[in-house]
Motif scaffolding. Structure first.
Motif, PDB file in Angstrom:
ATOM      1  N   LYS A 396       0.808  -1.213   0.000  1.00  0.00           N
ATOM      2  CA  LYS A 396       0.000   0.000   0.000  1.00  0.00           C
ATOM      3  C   LYS A 396       0.839   1.259   0.000  1.00  0.00           C
ATOM      4  CE  LYS A 396      -3.985  -2.443   1.255  1.00  0.00           C
ATOM      5  NZ  LYS A 396      -5.207  -2.638   1.997  1.00  0.00           N
ATOM      6  N   ARG A 403      -1.112   6.063   8.977  1.00  0.00           N
ATOM      7  CA  ARG A 403      -1.574   5.428   7.748  1.00  0.00           C
ATOM      8  C   ARG A 403      -1.465   3.906   7.858  1.00  0.00           C
ATOM      9  NH1 ARG A 403      -3.772   7.807   2.986  1.00  0.00           N
ATOM     10  NH2 ARG A 403      -5.147   8.537   4.614  1.00  0.00           N
ATOM     11  N   ALA A 406      -4.103   2.590   9.913  1.00  0.00           N
ATOM     12  CA  ALA A 406      -5.395   2.570   9.224  1.00  0.00           C
ATOM     13  C   ALA A 406      -5.495   1.382   8.272  1.00  0.00           C
ATOM     14  CB  ALA A 406      -5.601   3.875   8.461  1.00  0.00           C
ATOM     15  N   PHE A 407      -4.384   1.049   7.632  1.00  0.00           N
ATOM     16  CA  PHE A 407      -4.421  -0.034   6.656  1.00  0.00           C
ATOM     17  C   PHE A 407      -4.218  -1.412   7.282  1.00  0.00           C
ATOM     18  CE2 PHE A 407      -2.580   3.158   3.350  1.00  0.00           C
ATOM     19  CZ  PHE A 407      -3.845   3.670   3.131  1.00  0.00           C
TER      20      PHE A 407
ATOM     21  N   ILE B  50      -3.832  11.023   0.763  1.00  0.00           N
ATOM     22  CA  ILE B  50      -5.054  10.578   0.087  1.00  0.00           C
ATOM     23  C   ILE B  50      -6.070  10.074   1.125  1.00  0.00           C
ATOM     24  CG2 ILE B  50      -6.006   8.832  -1.481  1.00  0.00           C
ATOM     25  CD1 ILE B  50      -4.416  10.924  -2.991  1.00  0.00           C
ATOM     26  N   ASP B  91      -8.636  -4.499  -5.362  1.00  0.00           N
ATOM     27  CA  ASP B  91      -8.378  -4.214  -3.949  1.00  0.00           C
ATOM     28  C   ASP B  91      -9.680  -4.435  -3.188  1.00  0.00           C
ATOM     29  OD1 ASP B  91      -6.992  -3.341  -1.673  1.00  0.00           O
ATOM     30  OD2 ASP B  91      -5.959  -1.797  -2.849  1.00  0.00           O
ATOM     31  N   LEU B 162      -9.882   2.433   3.876  1.00  0.00           N
ATOM     32  CA  LEU B 162      -9.194   1.798   2.753  1.00  0.00           C
ATOM     33  C   LEU B 162      -9.585   2.376   1.402  1.00  0.00           C
ATOM     34  CD1 LEU B 162      -9.692  -1.927   3.919  1.00  0.00           C
ATOM     35  CD2 LEU B 162      -7.840  -0.356   4.524  1.00  0.00           C
ATOM     36  N   PRO B 165      -7.539   5.554  -0.680  1.00  0.00           N
ATOM     37  CA  PRO B 165      -6.185   5.117  -1.055  1.00  0.00           C
ATOM     38  C   PRO B 165      -6.201   3.974  -2.075  1.00  0.00           C
ATOM     39  CG  PRO B 165      -6.317   5.440   1.317  1.00  0.00           C
ATOM     40  CD  PRO B 165      -7.716   5.551   0.791  1.00  0.00           C
ATOM     41  N   ARG B 169      -4.458   4.112  -5.645  1.00  0.00           N
ATOM     42  CA  ARG B 169      -3.447   3.155  -6.119  1.00  0.00           C
ATOM     43  C   ARG B 169      -3.842   2.567  -7.474  1.00  0.00           C
ATOM     44  NH1 ARG B 169      -3.394   1.744  -0.733  1.00  0.00           N
ATOM     45  NH2 ARG B 169      -4.838   0.026  -1.146  1.00  0.00           N
TER      46      ARG B 169
END
Lengths: 474, 395
Positions: A396, A403, A406-407, B50, B91, B162, B165, B169
Motif C-alpha cells: 500500500k 496510515r 489505518a491499513f 489521500i 483491492d 481503505l 487510497p 493506487r
C-alpha cells in the motif's frame, strides 16, 4: 479574589511532590489517581490488611517510599483527592474521568500531568502464549498481589529493572530460570562514566547482579530473543534465544517477564494538544518541555516518567519543579523558590546524566524489530503479525504510522498502540528504509483506556458530577 | 513537532495533463481512476494524504435509503459499482451488503418510511417497512422505544479507511499521477485551459480542471467567482472492543433531533462502529478536529436506547475528521456555470461515501464526453448564485 483550579493527574513521586509544593504555598490542588492508593508504581502502597514492612517491600528504597507516603498522608486534608479514578478524555479546560462506575468531570485552569510510564516491550515470536507478562506487570503481581507469575521464570529484555525484578522474585522464593539481557556487558562499561554520577546506585545494581550469580541464576548478555516456546493449552514452556556468540540455546520455564526499560504515558498530553519531539537516544517521541516542565500548551505541565524516563528520584524533583513553574505563572514566585529551583535543577542534571548512562548501557535493541520473523505477532490486541505490517507497507506504499495503522490495524485495539505502536514504527521504518523519526508518531485518541458504554446511561442518571478544583488566594 | 502527520511531497514527473484534479479524497481518487479508464491523462494534487479528511474518517455506510430522492439515480449507479469490487480496482474495501435498517421512535414516522419506500425513485432499493410483530421477530434485540423501521436488503457497509487510497493506487497503476503533499494555492483559467499554482511545488497545467477538495472546495470555487455557503463539520465516530458477530445489519435512527441520530454497524472482526448524535467544529487552520466527549456520552446513551442489552461493553477508540456541508444537504457536483472545462464534486454533507465510485464514474463521463446519463442537475453550483436566494431542498 481570583481563584485558580489546579488539577494533578497521578499520585506517584512526581504528583505527590508537586501537590506538596503547591499546598505549602497556600494552594489546594485536586489530585486524581488511577490507583487505589498513592505512591505510583514504584512506591505502590499495599492494600489495607497487608502487613509486610517497608524494608521487605521496597528494599534499598524503603526510606524514600516511607517519606513519600508520610508526605502524602500529611497533605491529604489539604487536597481534593480522587483515587481509583480513571481519566478518559480532555477537552478544553475540562477533564473527563470515572470513579467506581460514576462519571466525573473536572474543570481546571492548570493541569499537571504526572502520568508515569509503562513497560516498553519488544515482541518475540510466541509471546502471545499464556505466561508471558511484561516486566512491570510481573513486579506488580509480586508487590500488590504477593504472587509470582510462575514457578520457573525467565526475565528477558534489557534495563536495570530486569535485574531488580529478578532479584525480587528470588527473594520472594520464586525460581529464576535465567536473566537474558539483549545488551552486551561491554555497554555497561562504556557507560560507566555517566553511571558513576550516582556511584552508590550503580554499586547497588552490581550487587543485584552478584546476588543473582551467587544464587546460580543463569545470566546471558548480548542475546537475541528468538521464540517463546509452548502451546495454546499449556502456555509458555521454554525460551529460545541466540547467545552473543551466535549459538542457539533454550531455557525451560513456565513464565516469561519481558521488558526493555520504560515508555512514558503521554496520551493525556497528546489529547491536550502538547507538542512532541523525537529523542534519538531512546528512539521515542517525548513531550516538548521547558526546563521546569511546561509543555507547549499554556498552563499544562508534565513531570515524572511520563515526561522523561529518569526514575523515581528525578520524578520527585521534577514534580516540585513543575509546581514552581505553576507558582511562577501565577506570579507567586519568591527568592526562596528561585533558590530551590536552582538546587533542584542541579540535582536533576546529575540524575539526567545517570539516566542517559542507563539508556546507553541498556539500549533499546531497534535492530531486533527489523529481524522479527514474519509470523511474530506485533499487535496482540488485533493479532497482527510483523509480516502483515511489512506487506501493508510494501503493497500500500505507506511509511507513516497512522496510515499504516489505518491499513493494517496495528495499534487499533484495546491498548490503542500503547504497547505496539513504537515497535510497529520500527518495523515500518525497517521495511520502508525510512528513518524512524520520519515514519512519525501514532496520534492519541480518546478514550485513554477502554470506557464502559454504560457509564453515561440515561437510566442511571444523575449526570456527571462536575468538580471545580478551587482554591482561594489569601 | 506538530501532531499532524507530515507528508512528503511525491516526486513530480509531469506538469501537464488532460485533467488536473484538486483534492485526493474518495471523489478525486475515484475520478482519477475512471478518467484513466476513459483514456484521459490525469494529475491529482492532494495537499496532505489521500483520503485523510472526510473520506477516511466517515462511518462507512454504503446506504441508499434515506437519501433525497433526487440523489438515488446517482446512488444506484454507485451501488452497481460497489458490486463490482474488488475486481474493479483489484483491492478489497471490505464491502459487505449486510442490509440497512432505518428505525424510528414515533408511530407517525412509519407512514413517512412507507411513503419513501413507495416512491418510484426508490424502487431499486426493495425497501420493506416493518412494525409490530414483524419488526420484533426480525430484530428481537431492538429496544421498546423502537416502533418501526425500513429495511434495505441491498445496502451495507465498507471500510472507509481503505477506500480512497485503494482507488488512488488503482488510478496510479492505470497511469494517473497521484501527488501527495502538494498544496494548491491558486487556480485560474488561461486561454487554453487551466493553471494550478502550488505552494513550493511549482505550477501545473491542464485542459480541464476538477475540484474535489471537500471542505476546501468553496475556497477554490470562489477563485472562479462561484462562492458557496459551505460549512465544515467534524463527524464523531467511536468503536467498541470486539464482540461476537451478531449485529449483521447496519442500523440508523430516523429522527429530526440531531442528538438522537445514532447509527452503528458491526464488522465481522467483532467491533461495533458507532457514529452520529453530534458534529464538532473543525479548526481549519491546523486542520484538526477532536472527538468531543459530549458526542461519546450521547452515543452511549442513544445506542442503549436502540439496543438496551448493550450493557457491559467498552468503547476503545474514537475519531473525527473534516466534512463539508451545504445548507440544502446536497453536494456541489457538475460543471461550473462560469468557466468552460471546470467541474466540481465536493460538499457531500456527510453522505458521500456510498456515492464515491459513482461520482468518480459520472465525473469521468462528464469530463470526457461533456454530458452524463445520470441525473445530477439538482447538485449544480448555480443554485447558490447570488440572485438565487431560495434554499429549498429538491426531494
Amino acid at each position: 479574589m481570583a481563584s485558580s483550579r489546579i488539577l494533578i493527574v497521578g499520585a506517584g513521586p512526581a504528583g505527590v511532590r508537586c501537590a506538596e509544593t503547591l499546598v505549602r504555598h497556600g494552594l489546594r490542588p485536586t489530585l486524581i489517581d488511577e490507583n487505589r492508593r498513592d505512591g505510583g508504581q514504584i512506591y505502590r502502597r499495599q492494600p489495607d490488611g497487608f502487613q509486610r514492612d517497608y524494608r521487605t517491600l521496597y528494599g534499598s528504597e524503603a526510606d524514600k517510599a516511607k517519606a513519600l507516603h508520610d508526605s502524602f498522608d500529611r497533605l491529604r486534608p489539604q487536597l481534593d483527592y480522587y483515587p481509583d479514578t480513571s481519566v478518559w478524555n480532555l477537552s478544553g479546560q475540562r477533564l473527563y474521568a470515572h470513579q467506581h462506575g460514576r462519571p466525573l468531570e473536572f474543570e481546571f485552569d492548570h493541569l499537571l500531568l504526572c502520568t508515569g510510564a509503562t513497560d516498553r516491550v519488544m515482541p518475540v515470536q510466541g509471546w502471545q502464549l499464556a505466561g508471558t507478562f511484561s516486566l512491570g506487570g510481573a513486579q506488580i503481581a509480586l508487590k500488590h498481589q504477593a504472587v509470582a507469575i510462575g514457578r520457573e521464570v525467565v526475565f528477558m529484555g534489557s534495563g536495570p529493572l530486569l535485574y531488580l525484578v529478578a532479584s525480587q522474585y528470588l527473594k520472594a522464593g520464586a525460581s529464576v530460570a535465567a536473566v537474558l539481557d539483549t545488551s552486551a556487558f561491554s555497554k555497561r562499561l562504556s557507560a560507566l562514566p555517566k553511571l558513576l554520577s550516582r556511584a552508590p546506585v550503580t554499586a547497588r545494581g552490581s550487587l543485584l547482579l552478584a546476588d543473582l550469580l551467587r544464587h546460580g541464576v543463569s545470566l546471558h548478555f548480548g542475546i537475541r530473543p528468538l521464540e517463546v516456546l509452548g502451546s495454546a493449552e499449556h502456555g509458555v514452556s521454554a525460551i529460545r534465544f541466540a547467545r552473543a556468540d551466535g549459538s542457539i540455546s533454550e531455557i525451560c520455564c513456565d513464565a516469561l517477564a519481558l521488558g526493555y526499560h520504560l515508555r512514558p504515558e503521554t496520551q493525556l498530553a497528546d489529547l491536550a494538544g502538547c507538542a512532541f519531539q523525537f529523542d534519538e537516544l531512546s528512539r521515542q517521541w517525548l513531550l516538548q518541555l521547558d526546563e521546569l516542565g511546561r509543555t507547549s500548551v499554556p498552563q499544562v505541565y508534565a513531570a515524572g516518567d511520563g515526561a522523561r524516563i529518569r526514575g523515581a528520584d528525578a520524578a520527585e524533583r521534577a514534580g516540585e519543579l513543575a509546581a514552581i513553574a505553576l507558582l511562577q505563572d501565577l506570579n507567586r514566585g519568591t527568592p526562596e523558590l528561585a533558590a530551590r529551583q536552582q538546587q533542584l535543577q542541579r540535582e536533576l542534571a546529575v540524575l539526567s546524566r545517570f539516566a542517559e548512562g542507563l539508556s546507553e548501557a541498556f539500549p533499546w535493541p531497534a535492530r531486533h524489530a527489523a529481524q522479527l520473523s514474519d509470523d511474530t505477532i506485533i499487535c496482540r490486541c488485533e493479532m497482527i503479525s510483523a509480516g502483515e505490517l511489512r506487506r501493508t507497507v510494501q503493497a500500500k506504499g505507506t511509511a507513516e504510522v497512522n496510515r499504516a495503522k489505518a491499513f493494517s490495524r496495528v495499534g487499533m485495539g484495546r491498548c490503542q498502540g500503547r504497547y505496539c505502536a513504537h515497535v510497529g514504527a520500527e518495523v515500518i521504518a525497517a521495511a520502508s528504509g525510512e528513518a524512524l523519526q520520519k515514519v512519525g508518531r501514532q496520534r492519541g485518541q480518546a478514550p485513554v483506556k477502554p470506557l464502559p458504554i454504560s457509564l453515561y446511561a440515561i437510566d442511571d442518571e444523575p449526570a456527571a458530577d462536575t468538580v471545580c478544583a478551587t482554591e482561594e488566594l489569601s | 513537532m506538530s501532531i499532524m502527520a507530515t507528508t512528503q511531497p511525491t516526486p513530480i514527473s509531469r506538469r501537464e495533463a488532460d485533467v488536473i484534479i484538486v483534492g485526493g479524497g474518495f471523489m478525486g481518487a475515484a475520478s482519477a481512476f475512471f478518467l484513466r479508464q476513459r483514456g484521459l491523462s490525469v494529475i491529482l494534487l492532494e495537499r496532505d494524504m489521500i483520503g485523510q479528511y472526510a473520506s477516511g474518517v466517515n462511518f462507512g455506510n454504503v446506504r441508499r435509503q434515506g437519501r433525497y430522492l433526487c440523489q438515488l439515480d446517482l446512488a444506484n449507479r454507485s451501488r452497481a459499482l460497489w458490486s463490482q469490487l474488488p475486481e474493479l480496482i483489484d483491492d478489497d474495501l471490505e464491502f459487505l451488503p449486510s442490509g440497512h435498517m432505518r428505525v424510528c421512535y414515533q408511530p407517525e414516522q412509519i407512514a413517512e418510511l412507507e411513503a419513501y419506500a413507495a416512491a418510484p425513485e426508490a424502487r431499486e432499493l426493495a425497501l420493506q417497512v416493518l412494525s409490530g410483530k414483524a419488526l420484533r421477530e426480525r430484530f428481537p434485540y431492538l429496544g421498546p422505544e423502537v416502533v418501526g423501521g425500513s429495511y434495505a436488503p441491498h445496502d451495507g457497509h465498507a471500510n472507509p479507511r481503505l477506500a480512497a487510497p485503494a482507488f488512488a493506487r488503482a488510478a496510479r497503476r492505470a497511469g494517473a499521477d497521484i501527488l501527495e503533499g502538494v498544496d494548491v494555492s491558486q487556480v485560474e483559467k488561461t486561454g487554453s485551459g487551466f493553471r494550478v499554482q502550488t505552494e513550493g511545488q511549482g505550477e501545473f497545467r491542464s485542459a480541464q480542471l476538477l475540484i474535489t477538495a471537500g471542505a476546501w472546495g468553496d475556497r477554490l470555487s470562489t477563485q472562479f467567482g462561484e462562492p458557496v455557503p459551505l460549512v465544515p463539520r467534524g463527524p464523531q465516530m467511536s468503536v467498541t472492543e470486539p464482540l461476537p458477530y451478531r449485529l449483521k445489519t447496519v442500523i440508523g435512527v430516523y429522527t429530526k433531533r440531531e442528538e438522537e441520530v445514532v447509527y452503528f454497524r458491526q464488522i465481522p472482526r467483532g467491533n461495533i462502529i458507532i457514529g452520529g448524535c453530534h458534529r464538532a467544529i473543525p479548526d481549519m487552520v491546523s486542520r484538526r478536529v477532536s472527538f468531543e466527549p459530549q458526542a461519546m456520552k450521547l452515543q452511549m446513551q442513544q445506542m442503549r436506547r436502540v439496543i438496551p442489552q448493550l450493557g457491559n461493553i467498552n468503547i476503545i477508540r474514537s475519531w473525527s475528521g473534516i466534512e463539508s456541508y451545504l445548507p440544502d444537504s446536497l453536494p456541489v457536483m457538475g460543471p461550473s456555470s462560469q468557466v468552460d472545462g471546470l467541474y466540481y464534486a465536493f460538499g457531500f454533507c456527510g453522505a458521500g461515501f456510498q456515492l464515491g465510485p459513482g461520482v468518480g464514474d459520472v465525473m469521468a463521463e462528464l469530463l470526457s464526453t461533456g454530458q452524463t446519463s445520470t441525473h445530477i442537475d439538482s447538485f449544480h453550483i448555480r443554485r447558490f448564485a447570488a440572485a438565487d436566494q431560495h434554499k429549498s431542498v429538491a426531494v
